[in-house]
Design a protein around this motif. Structure first.
Motif, PDB file in Angstrom:
ATOM      1  N   PRO A   1      27.442  34.621  45.193  1.00 42.86           N
ATOM      2  CA  PRO A   1      28.351  35.700  45.537  1.00 42.86           C
ATOM      3  C   PRO A   1      28.284  35.983  47.707  1.00 42.86           C
ATOM      4  CG  PRO A   1      26.762  36.474  44.981  1.00 42.86           C
ATOM      5  CD  PRO A   1      26.640  34.755  44.184  1.00 42.86           C
ATOM      6  N   ALA A   2      29.307  36.513  47.871  1.00 43.63           N
ATOM      7  CA  ALA A   2      29.069  37.431  49.374  1.00 43.63           C
ATOM      8  C   ALA A   2      27.851  38.387  49.458  1.00 43.63           C
ATOM      9  CB  ALA A   2      30.652  37.675  50.070  1.00 43.63           C
ATOM     10  N   PRO A   3      26.934  38.290  50.173  1.00 39.22           N
ATOM     11  CA  PRO A   3      26.176  39.648  50.393  1.00 39.22           C
ATOM     12  C   PRO A   3      26.149  40.681  50.399  1.00 39.22           C
ATOM     13  CG  PRO A   3      26.192  38.312  52.175  1.00 39.22           C
ATOM     14  CD  PRO A   3      27.068  37.525  51.818  1.00 39.22           C
ATOM     15  N   GLY A   4      25.812  41.433  49.285  1.00 41.24           N
ATOM     16  CA  GLY A   4      26.461  43.703  49.494  1.00 41.24           C
ATOM     17  C   GLY A   4      27.301  43.871  48.479  1.00 41.24           C
ATOM     18  N   VAL A   5      27.905  43.263  48.590  1.00 38.29           N
ATOM     19  CA  VAL A   5      29.907  43.377  48.466  1.00 38.29           C
ATOM     20  C   VAL A   5      30.074  44.048  46.458  1.00 38.29           C
ATOM     21  CG1 VAL A   5      30.848  42.282  50.246  1.00 38.29           C
ATOM     22  CG2 VAL A   5      30.756  41.311  47.115  1.00 38.29           C
ATOM     23  N   VAL A   6      28.989  43.718  46.153  1.00 40.91           N
ATOM     24  CA  VAL A   6      29.809  44.275  44.607  1.00 40.91           C
ATOM     25  C   VAL A   6      29.122  46.078  45.028  1.00 40.91           C
ATOM     26  CG1 VAL A   6      28.655  44.369  42.480  1.00 40.91           C
ATOM     27  CG2 VAL A   6      28.966  42.284  43.821  1.00 40.91           C
ATOM     28  N   GLN A   7      28.196  46.257  45.284  1.00 40.26           N
ATOM     29  CA  GLN A   7      28.224  48.186  45.179  1.00 40.26           C
ATOM     30  C   GLN A   7      29.424  48.464  45.679  1.00 40.26           C
ATOM     31  OE1 GLN A   7      24.102  47.807  47.288  1.00 40.26           O
ATOM     32  NE2 GLN A   7      24.930  47.092  48.878  1.00 40.26           N
TER      33      GLN A   7
ATOM     34  N   LEU B   1      32.217  48.604  45.152  1.00 40.50           N
ATOM     35  CA  LEU B   1      33.209  49.274  44.253  1.00 40.50           C
ATOM     36  C   LEU B   1      33.159  50.299  44.187  1.00 40.50           C
ATOM     37  CD1 LEU B   1      33.495  45.519  42.253  1.00 40.50           C
ATOM     38  CD2 LEU B   1      34.474  46.363  43.798  1.00 40.50           C
TER      39      LEU B   1
ATOM     40  N   ARG C   1      35.214  50.044  38.945  1.00 37.67           N
ATOM     41  CA  ARG C   1      34.711  49.087  38.368  1.00 37.67           C
ATOM     42  C   ARG C   1      34.810  48.799  37.173  1.00 37.67           C
ATOM     43  NH1 ARG C   1      28.759  51.530  39.926  1.00 37.67           N
ATOM     44  NH2 ARG C   1      28.069  50.682  41.779  1.00 37.67           N
ATOM     45  N   MET C   2      35.254  48.957  36.210  1.00 36.45           N
ATOM     46  CA  MET C   2      35.364  48.317  34.885  1.00 36.45           C
ATOM     47  C   MET C   2      36.550  47.160  34.764  1.00 36.45           C
ATOM     48  SD  MET C   2      32.753  49.307  33.394  1.00 36.45           S
ATOM     49  CE  MET C   2      31.773  49.341  34.336  1.00 36.45           C
TER      50      MET C   2
ATOM     51  N   LEU D   1      35.673  44.377  36.618  1.00 36.98           N
ATOM     52  CA  LEU D   1      34.706  43.623  35.957  1.00 36.98           C
ATOM     53  C   LEU D   1      35.303  43.119  35.234  1.00 36.98           C
ATOM     54  CD1 LEU D   1      31.464  42.912  34.622  1.00 36.98           C
ATOM     55  CD2 LEU D   1      31.650  45.167  33.129  1.00 36.98           C
TER      56      LEU D   1
ATOM     57  N   ALA E   1      28.985  37.119  38.960  1.00 37.44           N
ATOM     58  CA  ALA E   1      28.476  37.953  40.562  1.00 37.44           C
ATOM     59  C   ALA E   1      29.756  37.792  41.417  1.00 37.44           C
ATOM     60  CB  ALA E   1      27.425  37.786  40.754  1.00 37.44           C
TER      61      ALA E   1
ATOM     62  N   LEU F   1      33.559  39.089  41.705  1.00 39.44           N
ATOM     63  CA  LEU F   1      33.153  40.298  41.684  1.00 39.44           C
ATOM     64  C   LEU F   1      33.187  40.382  43.057  1.00 39.44           C
ATOM     65  CD1 LEU F   1      30.754  42.450  39.059  1.00 39.44           C
ATOM     66  CD2 LEU F   1      33.059  42.777  39.569  1.00 39.44           C
ATOM     67  N   ALA F   2      32.374  39.876  43.968  1.00 37.67           N
ATOM     68  CA  ALA F   2      32.473  40.036  45.031  1.00 37.67           C
ATOM     69  C   ALA F   2      33.843  39.104  45.714  1.00 37.67           C
ATOM     70  CB  ALA F   2      31.171  38.950  45.772  1.00 37.67           C
TER      71      ALA F   2
ATOM     72  N   GLU G   1      19.794  39.309  49.933  1.00 40.04           N
ATOM     73  CA  GLU G   1      21.559  39.782  49.587  1.00 40.04           C
ATOM     74  C   GLU G   1      22.049  39.435  48.751  1.00 40.04           C
ATOM     75  OE1 GLU G   1      22.209  38.896  53.302  1.00 40.04           O
ATOM     76  OE2 GLU G   1      22.254  40.996  54.160  1.00 40.04           O
TER      77      GLU G   1
ATOM     78  N   ASN H   1      23.642  41.491  44.760  1.00 37.14           N
ATOM     79  CA  ASN H   1      24.464  41.099  44.477  1.00 37.14           C
ATOM     80  C   ASN H   1      24.103  41.815  42.866  1.00 37.14           C
ATOM     81  OD1 ASN H   1      25.809  41.783  46.153  1.00 37.14           O
ATOM     82  ND2 ASN H   1      26.314  39.750  46.559  1.00 37.14           N
TER      83      ASN H   1
ATOM     84  N   GLU I   1      23.301  44.902  41.504  1.00 37.02           N
ATOM     85  CA  GLU I   1      24.639  45.822  41.111  1.00 37.02           C
ATOM     86  C   GLU I   1      25.725  45.223  39.719  1.00 37.02           C
ATOM     87  OE1 GLU I   1      25.329  48.647  42.251  1.00 37.02           O
ATOM     88  OE2 GLU I   1      23.408  47.947  43.633  1.00 37.02           O
ATOM     89  N   LEU I   2      25.503  44.457  40.120  1.00 38.87           N
ATOM     90  CA  LEU I   2      25.782  43.532  38.126  1.00 38.87           C
ATOM     91  C   LEU I   2      25.091  44.003  37.434  1.00 38.87           C
ATOM     92  CD1 LEU I   2      28.021  41.646  37.436  1.00 38.87           C
ATOM     93  CD2 LEU I   2      26.745  39.922  37.671  1.00 38.87           C
TER      94      LEU I   2
END
Lengths: 192, 121
Positions: free
Chosen positions: A108-114, A116, A121-122, A125, A176, A179-180, B3, B7, B10-11
């Protein structure tokens, strides 16, 4: 009198002997779990209701022939529910890829999930879960949402423990990544 | 790599939230499930084949109960035995059948029935 300590198998035996309260207790214990996993795996509440009703109906029917000690009632119900979900998904899509055909997910691309938002979020997911191949989705739901052990999941999915470990590991990475992707599509790219 | 680990962390947090948000069982679904249970339970209580059982009971009563059923069975067995292995004093029914096969039974032996009817007027 139904006691919380009564096992599922004991309740099922009492149902087979004609005790209606046992059916009510088993429904309260088991049906929400079946409904929960069916909803996660199917991504459709109405279909999940139908699957749950059918799985519970099969439980009522097997009650007189249930052999205590053969398997846990909950494991049996999860297995029936998952198989019904698979049947439904295959009818929807007209076939399912084998385990070997499932591609490895990209990181996944870094640092993007957080990034959301909580309200998304749900939904995010669930959408991400729906992008997983069916067997990965089942394994991830059973492992990370139902918190079942790998041997239990192996029993439910009728595969080996190693295959469960592989499915859950690949499924989690794919989740992950999905989600990203979603967070990027929703405009939550990491600009920092 | 770090990074990516972030993620995944975070998941994990997202999955933890999802675990706490279990959907309630819809009331209508619960009612459907319990209705199914009642229907299946009613099937356990009923005899497997009530129609057939009642028919046998009626037949046995009509014939006079178990003693009469026993006599009937003995008579059937005796009849079958006599048919298959008749005593020497009795003619063999198979031979009798063989003797009559292919012959025409003449009701008015030597006379023409049509002529007799004409003569009677």
């Amino acid at each position: 009198m139904i006691e919380p300590a009564d096992s599922d198998a004991a309740l099922l035996a009492r149902f087979a002997q004609g005790e209606s309260r046992a059916a009510r207790a088993l429904t309260a214990r088991l049906a929400p779990r079946a409904y929960g996993v069916a909803r996660r795996v199917l991504g459709d509440a109405a279909e999940a209701e139908d699957v749950t009703q059918e799985a519970m109906l099969r439980l009522w029917r097997i009650a007189p022939d249930w052999q205590t000690g053969r398997a846990q009632v909950s494991t049996w119900l999860y297995r029936v529910t998952m198989n019904l979900c698979l049947d439904l998904l295959r009818r929807r899509r007209g076939g399912s890829p084998g385990l070997d055909e499932i591609p490895e997910p990209a990181d996944p691309a870094p640092g993007v999930v957080q990034r959301l938002q909580d309200t998304d979020r749900m939904d995010a997911l669930q959408n991400a879960l729906m992008t997983l191949p069916e067997r990965q989705r089942q394994a991830v739901v059973l492992r990370h949402l139902e918190e079942l052990s790998n041997p239990e999941i192996a029993g439910i999915m009728e595969i080996g423990v190693e295959a469960v470990e592989s499915l859950t590991a690949r499924g989690k990475r794919a989740l992950a990544a999905a989600l990203a992707d979603q967070s990027a599509a929703l405009g939550y790219e990491d600009h920092g | 790599m770090a990074e990516t680990d972030t993620n995944m962390h975070e998941l994990d947090r997202l999955l933890q939230v999802a675990r706490q948000e279990k959907p309630d069982l819809p009331e209508a679904l619960e009612a459907r499930i319990l209705r199914d249970a009642a229907r299946v339970r009613a099937g356990f209580a009923a005899p497997a084949r009530p129609g057939a059982a009642a028919l046998w009971r009626q037949l046995r009563a009509a014939l006079g109960g178990w003693p009469a059923m026993g006599g009937l069975a003995a008579a059937c067995a005796a009849g079958l035995w006599l048919g298959l292995a008749p005593p020497a004093a009795l003619p063999d029914p198979v031979m009798l059948l063989d003797d009559t096969s292919g012959e025409t039974l003449a009701l008015f032996s030597g006379d023409d029935l049509a002529l007799a009817m004409l003569e009677d007027g």
